[in-house]
Design a protein around this motif. Sequence first.
Motif, PDB file in Angstrom:
ATOM      1  N   CYS A 139      10.313  18.657  -4.754  1.00 54.75           N
ATOM      2  CA  CYS A 139       9.853  18.310  -3.406  1.00 54.75           C
ATOM      3  C   CYS A 139      10.211  19.426  -2.423  1.00 54.75           C
ATOM      4  CB  CYS A 139      10.465  16.993  -2.944  1.00 54.75           C
ATOM      5  SG  CYS A 139       9.897  15.567  -3.885  1.00 54.75           S
ATOM      6  N   GLY A 158       4.549  18.638   1.578  1.00 52.43           N
ATOM      7  CA  GLY A 158       5.946  18.396   1.225  1.00 52.43           C
ATOM      8  C   GLY A 158       6.525  17.185   1.934  1.00 52.43           C
ATOM      9  N   TRP A 161       5.475  14.221   0.026  1.00 56.35           N
ATOM     10  CA  TRP A 161       6.221  14.129  -1.237  1.00 56.35           C
ATOM     11  C   TRP A 161       7.597  13.509  -0.998  1.00 56.35           C
ATOM     12  CZ3 TRP A 161       5.499  17.616  -5.973  1.00 56.35           C
ATOM     13  CH2 TRP A 161       4.134  17.933  -6.146  1.00 56.35           C
ATOM     14  N   LYS A 162       8.274  13.994   0.050  1.00 51.31           N
ATOM     15  CA  LYS A 162       9.622  13.475   0.325  1.00 51.31           C
ATOM     16  C   LYS A 162       9.573  11.994   0.699  1.00 51.31           C
ATOM     17  CE  LYS A 162      13.119  15.833   1.786  1.00 51.31           C
ATOM     18  NZ  LYS A 162      14.083  16.716   2.452  1.00 51.31           N
ATOM     19  N   ALA A 165       8.983  10.084  -2.447  1.00 50.64           N
ATOM     20  CA  ALA A 165      10.149  10.206  -3.328  1.00 50.64           C
ATOM     21  C   ALA A 165      11.292   9.333  -2.839  1.00 50.64           C
ATOM     22  CB  ALA A 165      10.593  11.675  -3.406  1.00 50.64           C
ATOM     23  N   ALA A 206       3.543  16.173  -9.710  1.00 48.27           N
ATOM     24  CA  ALA A 206       3.771  15.293  -8.565  1.00 48.27           C
ATOM     25  C   ALA A 206       4.414  13.982  -9.013  1.00 48.27           C
ATOM     26  CB  ALA A 206       2.453  15.022  -7.843  1.00 48.27           C
ATOM     27  N   ALA A 209       7.997  14.532  -9.652  1.00 52.36           N
ATOM     28  CA  ALA A 209       8.741  14.827  -8.424  1.00 52.36           C
ATOM     29  C   ALA A 209       9.011  13.587  -7.573  1.00 52.36           C
ATOM     30  CB  ALA A 209       7.977  15.865  -7.598  1.00 52.36           C
ATOM     31  N   VAL A 210       8.027  12.691  -7.494  1.00 47.28           N
ATOM     32  CA  VAL A 210       8.223  11.542  -6.595  1.00 47.28           C
ATOM     33  C   VAL A 210       8.595  10.263  -7.341  1.00 47.28           C
ATOM     34  CG1 VAL A 210       6.586  12.538  -4.939  1.00 47.28           C
ATOM     35  CG2 VAL A 210       5.796  10.758  -6.529  1.00 47.28           C
TER      36      VAL A 210
END
Lengths: 522, 159
Positions: A139, A158, A161-162, A165, A206, A209-210
């Motif tokens: 992320c 981003g 994404w955060k 996540a 992705a 990441a999340v």
Amino acid sequence: MNDAPTIFIPLDSVALALGAEEVAAAFLVADFDIVRTGSRGMHWLEPLVEIEVGGARIGFGPVDAGDTASLREVLLSGNFAAHPKYVGAIDELDWMKNQQRLIFARCGIVDPLSLDDYEEAGGLTALKKAANTPAGSLCEEVLASGLRGRGGAGFPAGVKWKTVAEAQADAKYIVCNADEGDSGTFADRMIMEGDPFLLIEGMAIAGLAVGATRGFIYLRSEYPLAERILGEAVRIAYNEGVLGADVCGSGKSFDLELFIGAGAYICGEETSLLNSLEGKRGEVRAKPPLPALEGLHGKPTLVHNVLTFCAVPDIVRAGGKAYASLGVGKSCGTMAFQLSGDVKFPGLFEAPFGLTLRDLVERIGGGARSGKGIRAIQIGGPLGAYLPPSQFDTIIDYEALLAIGAGVGHGGIVVFNEDVDLLEQARYAFEFCAEESCGKCTPCRIGAVRGVEVIDRIGRGEDHAENMQTLTDLCELMVDGSLCAMGGMTPIPVQSALNNFPEDFAFPSIRRTFAAGAEKTP
Amino acid sequence: MGGTSNKNRALDEIVRPYVGRTGGLICALRAIQAEIGFLPPETEAAAAAAFNLTRAEVKGVISFYADFVRKPKGETVIRLCAAEACQAQGARSLEMEVCRRLAIEPGATSASGDLTLERVYCLGLCSAGPSAIIDGALMGKATPEKIVKAFETGRGARK
């Protein structure tokens, strides 16, 4: 036979629409190995036939069925330059040399359904790296890259994404918006047809990441070839362990499904898309809640355009900083510009942000194919602004275009010559909105219909001054009162046409080529 | 149930695999249309029963999407792109001329049922406009001549 020369013929939709299948059929009967590829993006040369010699690809185009006999001879004799359709080494052409292809690096070169080709050309290195990288760092890299959503809104990827996540939920989803409905755009289609594993890799990263284990690609039904190629690519990715219970040995699972839309432009709007993906009417949802927190089935959902996901593998491989070093200001990385309309060299051109409109339309696009003067361009699809040549020195980045009432959108630029009537184009903007409005909010549903009526009255010179004022008021109301970008941005083409080409809204207009409704003249 | 027709049972069978899937109703409607060519009147009842929805909800979904139709289309379906990039390359005059030569209006099916002409908003062939799709075959740089020829070739092949 073993030493049969290998030739490359695109199976991209544009190439097929221009006769690539007939060309390929003519070579099937001869002594050639044929590899079908995506398109290079030089669409004035399609169908483009290539042969590999000493590591270089030599091109011929546009090839039609009548050229194939002579081309076969030339390809076998090696006397390439003698053929009238010879264009030389592809990599040496200005169009290719002046690009910096990150996303389209493989498109037009590899067999889209060969995972070996994909890996040999650098594919899957990012996903394998991601499999051994803490999710938080992934992320951070995307945040550091400055990547912004390529679907049109330009929201920092981003940050999304955060948000996804960090959301706590028993299920999260990754959704790819492949409902590329904007006229003048075809980059998503090209990459899905020409390098589908890139999208799969980006979505899988992705997911890791999340913390999402399921993904969907929402593909428009107008792209049947992309459906076939993506579907096959997903199947191969499962067989090879790229998707499924253990993504590239990460120990984490990611399942990916292809969903086909049913013909609704509005489903390119993310909340409408989510409703459609749930099998419902594609009506937009009010925001908040953001889809990142309450998206598909009410769960945290990362929704991105095709090209946003496709930028991810390069960011993970080379680092966010390297990506952020490309471009200008807050517009980082490369953009896939798509040129069409009355332009000599239409196609796809990927370059870092920072080119001007004039660079693209005149230097790269070669000006109008018809030889007529260029009167306007529309940038960013049906909800994008019409701009006159006096604004062509604007740099194409999110902020610079916003400053002149325009937007990058999905990177499509349509060139109109001097025959265009901007009142007619403004009318069409409303007509399209009326056709495609989801109907949920009044300003869009009713406003679009009223817009067509008002413009028809202006065109007929009926209470001209009053109706010009009504048009301005209507645009203002739609901007302020609409629930989503469909109603909120339909005024952009209308107002830009009005502001930049006021003479087309005058009555009588000297260039009027039509009179609306009953007074229609040929 | 005794009143259920064979047609209804056939629809039930088409719909069943999609129950419980994400977006299953739209997939099911696509499947019916792929098999039958349009969505017959019994569609609402069959889909409503399978997906535990009201018939009104199913009808709402059907009416929302341009792909779903309630009547059979013509033997040949010509779809002409009507969006901006094709407009910039002569799509408006192309449509007018094709309609004149084939004696049909946009959105209509001919009385003999041999042709349906539709507008489509972008086929992603913008760089080779004006574009069309005729019985699934993509056509770039379309002209009235090319379109009429494709229509007549298709009709000839069926005879």
